[in-house]
Write an enzyme that holds these catalytic residues in place. Structure first.
Site, PDB file in Angstrom:
ATOM      1  N   ASP A  26      40.088  42.824  35.305  1.00  0.00           N
ATOM      2  CA  ASP A  26      39.862  42.773  36.737  1.00  0.00           C
ATOM      3  C   ASP A  26      41.204  42.412  37.392  1.00  0.00           C
ATOM      4  O   ASP A  26      42.115  41.894  36.739  1.00  0.00           O
ATOM      5  CB  ASP A  26      38.808  41.710  37.059  1.00  0.00           C
ATOM      6  CG  ASP A  26      38.433  41.695  38.516  1.00  0.00           C
ATOM      7  OD1 ASP A  26      38.253  42.774  39.105  1.00  0.00           O
ATOM      8  OD2 ASP A  26      38.339  40.591  39.086  1.00  0.00           O
ATOM      9  N   ASP A  28      41.688  41.235  41.329  1.00  0.00           N
ATOM     10  CA  ASP A  28      41.590  40.110  42.262  1.00  0.00           C
ATOM     11  C   ASP A  28      41.061  38.879  41.537  1.00  0.00           C
ATOM     12  O   ASP A  28      39.956  38.899  40.988  1.00  0.00           O
ATOM     13  CB  ASP A  28      40.658  40.460  43.423  1.00  0.00           C
ATOM     14  CG  ASP A  28      41.225  41.547  44.316  1.00  0.00           C
ATOM     15  OD1 ASP A  28      42.290  41.322  44.901  1.00  0.00           O
ATOM     16  OD2 ASP A  28      40.596  42.618  44.415  1.00  0.00           O
ATOM     17  N   ASP A 225      37.039  37.218  36.365  1.00  0.00           N
ATOM     18  CA  ASP A 225      36.855  35.882  36.943  1.00  0.00           C
ATOM     19  C   ASP A 225      35.477  35.693  37.543  1.00  0.00           C
ATOM     20  O   ASP A 225      35.180  34.609  38.038  1.00  0.00           O
ATOM     21  CB  ASP A 225      37.908  35.627  38.038  1.00  0.00           C
ATOM     22  CG  ASP A 225      37.668  36.485  39.268  1.00  0.00           C
ATOM     23  OD1 ASP A 225      37.522  37.717  39.124  1.00  0.00           O
ATOM     24  OD2 ASP A 225      37.607  35.932  40.385  1.00  0.00           O
TER      25      ASP A 225
END
Length: 365
Positions: A26, A28, A225
């Site tokens: 990922d 961001d 995250d």
């Protein structure tokens, strides 16, 4: 591959960048936040790349094109090509193209990344609900997305035009904190028009399919995250995952994770890709991990010992997850330390069985 019900973080005798052939990262909250590289990300990715691990960047953010994202990564010191970037715009464009005739006009509510992806699939993006449209699709349009664009989507959905969304992440991490994501915009349209869109992005299967088609990964490791997109998506795809605590998810929310949100591995940041992960062992009424012992006593998680904080967190995960499963529902696990947030179901937000605040404070988490 992931367990159907994970009760503790897994061990790996080999560093993860050696045990897996491809990292599905990922962006961001993992590689960067607000456009700036997250601490240790650049150096960690370079070590993994030089060791032969393929790095693929898989993002629900449909705002920018793969070309733009690759240039951004390269500027941060992470060499990348457009083919290394897979976004939810590509996944949703494929999904739409499978359901409408080639050359159809599609009302596109989002940024350049969404428009480019639609064109690549032979579709014609337009910006008005008054056009002869075959579908309406929403993708993250950035903080300056005009309000009237959401109104156009509402008009189209209300009259029955098939509705799609690149993703439904309610929030997105920025340099200043957590901001509304595409899911918040989707909820605005749902409020005025009703119904639900077909969703392509993580954790839905179309995104996993798009990623595997584009990378050809044989032993992928999802790195993210967010529990409710990255980790749930990995679980649904039957692949292993690494949660890093540099974005949305807090340690308290990790302890409260329901089974589909429990990562295979956990680390503070991307340095966790470069190391072996210790075993968490059952010990009496608790769990041991590299100098720490965690157990649940009544309504409280208790942590004793010393060592690296992440090892203590791993032991706490085992104690909390096991206690939740023994109680018959993961929704009964705690939230006192940090409250509810992204990645937690409504049932989790209502649960308050285990107090982990003191244990996490001991770890500085």
């Amino acid at each position: 591959m992931t367990d159907s019900v994970r009760t503790r973080p897994a061990a790996s005798a080999r560093p993860l960048h050696e045990a897996y052939d491809t990292a599905l990262l990922d962006l961001d909250g993992v590689v960067y936040a607000g456009g700036e590289a997250i601490e240790y990300a650049v150096e960690s990715l370079e070590v993994a790349r030089r060791a032969g691990m393929r790095l693929a960047y898989v993002t629900n953010n449909a705002l920018r094109t793969p070309q733009t994202v690759a240039e951004h990564l390269t500027g941060l010191g992470v060499p990348a090509q457009p083919d290394d970037v897979i976004n939810s715009a590509q996944a949703v464009a494929r999904l739409i193209a499978e359901q409408v005739p080639a050359g159809s006009q599609v009302l596109a509510i989002g940024g350049e990344g969404l428009w480019v992806a639609l064109r690549e699939r032979g579709l014609v993006p337009v910006d008005s609900a008054e056009a002869d449209i075959a579908a309406v699709v929403q993708g993250y349009g950035g903080p300056q997305q005009p309000w009237e664009r959401l109104a156009e989507a509402g008009y189209a959905v209300a009259r029955g035009v098939p509705w799609f969304a690149s993703n439904t992440d309610l929030t997105i991490p920025t340099a200043r904190g957590i901001a509304p994501g595409n899911g918040a915009a989707v909820e605005v349209v749902r409020f005025v028009a009703g119904g639900s869109p077909q969703v392509a992005g993580k954790p839905q299967p179309p995104m996993h399919r798009e990623t595997i088609l584009r990378t050809g990964a044989q032993r992928p490791l999802v790195v993210g995250d967010r529990l409710d997109t990255d980790i749930e998506g990995a679980h649904g795809g039957g692949v292993d995952s690494l949660l890093v605590l540099t974005g949305v998810t807090t340690a308290a929310q990790l302890l409260a994770a329901e089974p589909v949100h429990r990562p295979t591995f956990v680390a503070a940041d991307l340095r966790g890709m470069l190391v072996a992960h210790p075993e968490v062992r059952a010990s009496g009424d608790g769990f041991d991990c590299a100098g720490w012992t965690a157990r649940v006593r009544g309504a409280e998680a208790v942590l004793t010992g010393e060592g690296e904080p992440l090892d203590g967190l791993r032991a706490l995960c085992a104690a909390a997850w096991t206690a939740a499963d023994e109680q018959g529902a993961a929704s009964e696990v705690p939230r006192r330390a940090g409250g509810a947030g992204p990645g937690l179901s409504a049932a989790h937000r209502d649960g308050d069985r285990i107090d982990a605040e003191k244990a996490l404070a001991k770890l500085g988490l």
